[in-house]
Design a protein around this motif. Structure first.
Motif, PDB file in Angstrom:
ATOM      1  N   GLU B  52      -0.008 -40.113  36.094  1.00 18.34           N
ATOM      2  CA  GLU B  52      -1.402 -40.562  36.172  1.00 18.34           C
ATOM      3  C   GLU B  52      -2.194 -39.761  37.202  1.00 18.34           C
ATOM      4  O   GLU B  52      -3.336 -40.110  37.501  1.00 18.34           O
ATOM      5  N   ARG B  56      -6.054 -42.294  44.036  1.00 21.06           N
ATOM      6  CA  ARG B  56      -6.794 -43.503  43.689  1.00 21.06           C
ATOM      7  C   ARG B  56      -7.959 -43.106  42.801  1.00 21.06           C
ATOM      8  O   ARG B  56      -8.769 -42.268  43.185  1.00 21.06           O
ATOM      9  N   THR B  57      -8.088 -43.713  41.623  1.00 18.45           N
ATOM     10  CA  THR B  57      -9.145 -43.238  40.714  1.00 18.45           C
ATOM     11  C   THR B  57     -10.531 -43.661  41.184  1.00 18.45           C
ATOM     12  O   THR B  57     -11.520 -43.104  40.743  1.00 18.45           O
ATOM     13  N   ASP B  58     -10.610 -44.648  42.078  1.00 20.77           N
ATOM     14  CA  ASP B  58     -11.941 -45.007  42.593  1.00 20.77           C
ATOM     15  C   ASP B  58     -12.346 -44.113  43.761  1.00 20.77           C
ATOM     16  O   ASP B  58     -13.407 -44.309  44.342  1.00 20.77           O
ATOM     17  N   ARG B  81     -15.288 -49.353  56.189  1.00 20.32           N
ATOM     18  CA  ARG B  81     -14.818 -50.579  55.551  1.00 20.32           C
ATOM     19  C   ARG B  81     -13.737 -51.285  56.374  1.00 20.32           C
ATOM     20  O   ARG B  81     -13.693 -52.503  56.431  1.00 20.32           O
ATOM     21  N   TYR B  82     -12.854 -50.492  56.983  1.00 25.58           N
ATOM     22  CA  TYR B  82     -11.730 -51.099  57.702  1.00 25.58           C
ATOM     23  C   TYR B  82     -11.871 -50.967  59.214  1.00 25.58           C
ATOM     24  O   TYR B  82     -10.899 -51.170  59.930  1.00 25.58           O
ATOM     25  N   LYS B 296      10.909 -59.457  48.416  1.00 27.75           N
ATOM     26  CA  LYS B 296      10.328 -60.746  48.028  1.00 27.75           C
ATOM     27  C   LYS B 296      10.196 -61.648  49.250  1.00 27.75           C
ATOM     28  O   LYS B 296       9.206 -62.339  49.420  1.00 27.75           O
ATOM     29  N   TRP B 323      -2.453 -42.765  45.670  1.00 30.81           N
ATOM     30  CA  TRP B 323      -2.247 -43.865  44.718  1.00 30.81           C
ATOM     31  C   TRP B 323      -1.449 -45.025  45.305  1.00 30.81           C
ATOM     32  O   TRP B 323      -1.467 -46.119  44.752  1.00 30.81           O
ATOM     33  N   ASP B 324      -0.724 -44.793  46.412  1.00 30.40           N
ATOM     34  CA  ASP B 324       0.097 -45.864  46.976  1.00 30.40           C
ATOM     35  C   ASP B 324      -0.468 -46.347  48.307  1.00 30.40           C
ATOM     36  O   ASP B 324       0.258 -46.756  49.205  1.00 30.40           O
ATOM     37  N   PHE B 325      -1.809 -46.291  48.391  1.00 26.34           N
ATOM     38  CA  PHE B 325      -2.591 -46.782  49.527  1.00 26.34           C
ATOM     39  C   PHE B 325      -2.128 -48.171  50.001  1.00 26.34           C
ATOM     40  O   PHE B 325      -1.925 -49.070  49.197  1.00 26.34           O
ATOM     41  N   ASP B 326      -1.982 -48.338  51.334  1.00 25.82           N
ATOM     42  CA  ASP B 326      -1.751 -49.666  51.915  1.00 25.82           C
ATOM     43  C   ASP B 326      -3.040 -50.167  52.552  1.00 25.82           C
ATOM     44  O   ASP B 326      -3.660 -49.451  53.349  1.00 25.82           O
ATOM     45  N   ASP B 327      -3.400 -51.399  52.232  1.00 28.06           N
ATOM     46  CA  ASP B 327      -4.636 -52.005  52.724  1.00 28.06           C
ATOM     47  C   ASP B 327      -4.356 -52.661  54.084  1.00 28.06           C
ATOM     48  O   ASP B 327      -3.500 -53.541  54.170  1.00 28.06           O
ATOM     49  N   ARG B 330      -4.071 -56.390  54.317  1.00 31.63           N
ATOM     50  CA  ARG B 330      -3.030 -57.103  53.581  1.00 31.63           C
ATOM     51  C   ARG B 330      -1.617 -56.691  53.956  1.00 31.63           C
ATOM     52  O   ARG B 330      -0.656 -57.310  53.514  1.00 31.63           O
TER      53      ARG B 330
END
Lengths: 124, 367
Positions: B52, B56-58, B81-82, B296, B323-327, B330
């Motif tokens: 893919e 990040r596509t955005d 933003r952060y 889990k 693509w494997d961004f950590d927020d 969260r």
């Protein structure tokens, strides 16, 4: 005629139905939420633009197909145009239902859509 | 407020480096063979292609172009933003110079990437700090580059790819560590450089699928940690710190347990080492969190992190715009550790000043 933007009982006006080609989408702020409205083969669906996995911009991701389960080790590409991949991590969701393909316990928030006189309303 | 230790700023075309290259290498980049189209960067590609794309596509700029190439979008999506206090920029394709067979070309490109970083990015926003890319296959050239540009106040670390020809503790690489220690800079190995002359990304030979390979590339981190400790790099250079970026975290306790056990039995092999590998790691090895493992039951993760004194060894990172961004809002870090992991460990490693009294004002927001 374009209905006024904003509230429409019992839903919220999103766009005219001819504003979204099959395979296309619009992103709208409706009732304080970012919502993606998708046209899948002439039917309209709405999903919250927030991925249940990690809060990413779900509805900004590509609309694709995916490989169907194949125990015979073949590659069958199906569900074309019915899969939304989150813009961040690429998790796959079925547009029509919000079903999360990699994790059945997870579901994207969907909203019912009503099309009336060429106008698309999202029931939030 | 956070310090983000893995942010990728990109060029849209390798040709943006032309003004920063000396004449011969400028001619090579302008007219020579490139691995893709005219905009592609000279490097050997890893053998796994992300189905893919790995962005990040955005994060594609509104006018088109490469994610990470548009400062304004980075400001909107990340810095503002952060509430980012500092973003440690690592470039994007630059570290892939390690895959090239020609060490002179690799070092020339690294130098150009560093000047591009300084000229095109670091002056834009006081929150941006840079990484010095070097070509590890050219240790003398790398050391010279660290001493050349390491004085720049906004260059805060040396960076290489985790893919390498040998484990980084090998004396072949010592000039790099000596120069970094001399300049007071940590050395970071960022996931990447799997291809070309770096022919052994994993011990079994190459996996087949992208997700399979991506999960396993932490193996390079294991090899470097063991090698740096065993070769006594930190005994020779006690001020040096080594940072693994994007190489995973939760594997480290198990590797250190094994290293400790085997060291105790065979310590005579490395007489320069008079303490346990885990003690050396706690003092000298740092790791960025992203992509943080997600069991889990979060208690399983936290017990692994406690075993490596994660409160002091982990540095938060997002990996924007990949693509494997950590927020940061969260990410699952023990609440009592958040100040240290999200900010203070990075401040110590990079010797960044204490928090500013007022929010930073960028050129764009004041105009």
């Amino acid at each position: 005629m374009t209905p006024p933007a904003g509230e429409h009982r019992p839903g919220f006006y999103a766009c005219r139905s001819d504003e979204i080609e099959p395979g296309g989408r619009v992103i709208r702020e409706l009732n304080g939420r970012s919502v993606g409205v998708f046209n899948v083969d002439g039917r309209f669906y709405a999903l919250r633009n927030r991925c249940p996995h990690a809060g990413g911009a779900l509805c900004l991701g590509p609309v694709t197909g995916t490989t169907l389960p194949a125990r015979d080790f073949s590659f069958v590409y199906g569900m074309q145009g019915r899969i939304l991949r989150c813009a961040w991590h690429g998790w796959e969701f079925e547009i029509a239902t919000g079903r999360c393909l990699p994790d059945p316990r997870m579901r994207a928030k969907t909203y019912p859509v009503v099309v009336e006189d060429g106008a698309v309303y999202v029931m939030i | 407020m956070i310090i983000d230790c893995d942010v990728h700023n990109s060029w849209n075309s390798s040709q943006e480096l032309l003004p920063y290259l000396p004449p011969y290498w400028r001619d090579v980049l302008a007219r020579g063979e490139l691995p893709g189209g005219r905009d592609s960067f000279p490097h050997a590609h890893r053998p796994w292609l992300h189905p893919e794309g790995f962005m990040r596509t955005d994060a594609i700029p509104p006018g088109g172009g490469t994610p990470g190439s548009d400062y304004e979008l980075m400001r909107t999506q990340l810095l503002d933003r952060y509430d980012v206090e500092y973003a440690i920029l690592g470039g994007d394709e630059g570290i892939e110079v390690s895959t090239l067979a020609n060490p002179h070309l690799a070092s020339a490109l690294a130098r150009a990437a560093n000047d591009w970083m300084v000229q095109e990015w670091l002056g834009r926003d006081p929150r941006l700090k840079g990484s010095i890319v070097v070509a590890p296959q050219d240790p003398a050239g790398a050391a010279e580059e660290i001493r050349r540009i390491g004085e720049h106040p906004d260059m805060v670390q040396v960076i290489v790819s985790s893919g390498s020809q040998r484990p980084y503790g090998d004396p072949f690489y010592w000039p790099i560590f000596q120069a970094a220690a001399e300049m007071g800079l940590p050395v970071a190995a960022h996931l990447g450089g799997q291809g070309g002359v770096n022919a052994n990304p994993t011990g079994t030979g190459p996996p087949s699928y992208f997700w399979e390979a991506h999960a396993l590339l932490c193996e390079t981190g294991m090899g470097h940690v063991a090698s740096l400790i065993a070769h006594g790099v930190f005994e020779k250079l006690p001020e040096l710190r080594f940072l693994l970026i994007e190489c995973g975290v939760a594997w480290l306790p198990a590797i250190l347990w094994r290293l400790d056990a085997d060291y105790k039995a065979l310590r005579k092999e490395t007489p320069w080492l008079d303490r346990l590998p885990s003690d050396v790691a706690r003092e000298h090895i740092r790791l960025t969190t992203q992509p943080l493992e997600q069991p889990k039951d979060v208690r399983h993760l936290w017990s692994a992190l406690e075993a490596i004194d994660g409160e002091r060894t982990l540095l938060f990172a997002t990996d924007y715009p990949h693509w494997d961004f950590d927020d940061p809002d969260r990410v699952r870090i023990p609440p009592a550790w958040r100040d240290r992991v999200l900010r203070e460990n990075a401040r110590e490693l990079y010797r960044l000043p204490p928090p500013r009294a007022a929010a930073p004002q960028t050129q764009a927001s004041t105009s």
